[in-house]
Design a protein around this motif. Sequence first.
Motif, PDB file in Angstrom:
ATOM      1  N   ARG A  27       0.817  -1.200   0.000  1.00  0.00           N
ATOM      2  CA  ARG A  27       0.000   0.000   0.000  1.00  0.00           C
ATOM      3  C   ARG A  27       0.856   1.257   0.000  1.00  0.00           C
ATOM      4  N   THR A  28       0.220   2.321  -0.296  1.00  0.00           N
ATOM      5  CA  THR A  28       0.823   3.642  -0.222  1.00  0.00           C
ATOM      6  C   THR A  28       2.131   3.733  -1.010  1.00  0.00           C
ATOM      7  N   PHE A  29       2.070   3.269  -2.236  1.00  0.00           N
ATOM      8  CA  PHE A  29       3.251   3.289  -3.105  1.00  0.00           C
ATOM      9  C   PHE A  29       3.802   4.696  -3.230  1.00  0.00           C
ATOM     10  N   SER A  30       2.933   5.683  -3.253  1.00  0.00           N
ATOM     11  CA  SER A  30       3.369   7.062  -3.458  1.00  0.00           C
ATOM     12  C   SER A  30       4.247   7.566  -2.322  1.00  0.00           C
ATOM     13  N   ASN A  31       4.227   6.903  -1.186  1.00  0.00           N
ATOM     14  CA  ASN A  31       5.042   7.302  -0.039  1.00  0.00           C
ATOM     15  C   ASN A  31       6.399   6.605   0.006  1.00  0.00           C
ATOM     16  N   TYR A  32       6.723   5.891  -1.069  1.00  0.00           N
ATOM     17  CA  TYR A  32       7.986   5.159  -1.113  1.00  0.00           C
ATOM     18  C   TYR A  32       8.942   5.813  -2.102  1.00  0.00           C
ATOM     19  N   ALA A  33      10.190   5.911  -1.678  1.00  0.00           N
ATOM     20  CA  ALA A  33      11.258   6.274  -2.587  1.00  0.00           C
ATOM     21  C   ALA A  33      11.633   5.036  -3.385  1.00  0.00           C
ATOM     22  N   MET A  34      11.859   5.206  -4.672  1.00  0.00           N
ATOM     23  CA  MET A  34      12.152   4.083  -5.559  1.00  0.00           C
ATOM     24  C   MET A  34      13.490   4.315  -6.254  1.00  0.00           C
ATOM     25  N   ALA A  95      13.128  -0.204  -3.009  1.00  0.00           N
ATOM     26  CA  ALA A  95      12.143   0.708  -2.434  1.00  0.00           C
ATOM     27  C   ALA A  95      12.419   0.914  -0.953  1.00  0.00           C
ATOM     28  N   ARG A  96      12.011   2.090  -0.483  1.00  0.00           N
ATOM     29  CA  ARG A  96      12.075   2.344   0.945  1.00  0.00           C
ATOM     30  C   ARG A  96      10.966   3.334   1.304  1.00  0.00           C
ATOM     31  N   ASP A 107      22.415   0.757   1.279  1.00  0.00           N
ATOM     32  CA  ASP A 107      22.010   0.508   2.662  1.00  0.00           C
ATOM     33  C   ASP A 107      20.729   1.243   3.048  1.00  0.00           C
ATOM     34  N   GLU A 108      20.331   2.228   2.249  1.00  0.00           N
ATOM     35  CA  GLU A 108      19.149   3.013   2.594  1.00  0.00           C
ATOM     36  C   GLU A 108      17.857   2.371   2.103  1.00  0.00           C
ATOM     37  N   TYR A 109      17.947   1.325   1.326  1.00  0.00           N
ATOM     38  CA  TYR A 109      16.754   0.701   0.756  1.00  0.00           C
ATOM     39  C   TYR A 109      16.404  -0.580   1.500  1.00  0.00           C
ATOM     40  N   GLU A 110      15.111  -0.733   1.761  1.00  0.00           N
ATOM     41  CA  GLU A 110      14.624  -1.855   2.559  1.00  0.00           C
ATOM     42  C   GLU A 110      14.192  -3.041   1.713  1.00  0.00           C
ATOM     43  N   TYR A 111      13.643  -2.768   0.552  1.00  0.00           N
ATOM     44  CA  TYR A 111      13.019  -3.818  -0.249  1.00  0.00           C
ATOM     45  C   TYR A 111      13.692  -3.895  -1.615  1.00  0.00           C
ATOM     46  N   TRP A 112      13.853  -5.136  -2.089  1.00  0.00           N
ATOM     47  CA  TRP A 112      14.558  -5.377  -3.352  1.00  0.00           C
ATOM     48  C   TRP A 112      13.803  -6.391  -4.201  1.00  0.00           C
ATOM     49  N   GLY A 113      13.867  -6.180  -5.509  1.00  0.00           N
ATOM     50  CA  GLY A 113      13.348  -7.169  -6.430  1.00  0.00           C
ATOM     51  C   GLY A 113      14.380  -8.252  -6.687  1.00  0.00           C
ATOM     52  N   GLN A 114      14.003  -9.197  -7.534  1.00  0.00           N
ATOM     53  CA  GLN A 114      14.873 -10.340  -7.796  1.00  0.00           C
ATOM     54  C   GLN A 114      15.896 -10.044  -8.891  1.00  0.00           C
ATOM     55  N   GLY A 115      15.721  -8.968  -9.607  1.00  0.00           N
ATOM     56  CA  GLY A 115      16.658  -8.565 -10.646  1.00  0.00           C
ATOM     57  C   GLY A 115      16.241  -9.029 -12.028  1.00  0.00           C
TER      58      GLY A 115
END
Length: 122
Positions: A27-34, A95-96, A107-115
Amino acid sequence: QVQLVESGGGLVQAGGSLRLSCAASGRTFSNYAMAWFRQAPGKGREFVACIVWSDFYADSVKGRFTISRDNAKNTVYLQMNSLKPEDTAVYYCAARAGIGILYRSIDEYEYWGQGTQVSVSS
């Protein structure tokens, strides 16, 4: 929790273009830095571009790559033009939470895709 799924990678000749997509769940994608990062064979993961209210690019891709986002679709894109063999890498979406600044560090990003693999032939 945010899940990220990248798509759009492939093999392209030098000078060609590709567009990567990263679909985010949650949720709240707009509140995430990408951001997009990449990792070439035998090298560390490096920053490519990020977007919050504005965007920022690594010098190596500035003027050739464009990051954008569609908050209605929970998706971030990376348009890559004038591709070079040195752009060959696995590209990762990240994303964070928080949109206060432009985050550029791994180090500032919490979530990662598989690439997704991008290969550029000369």
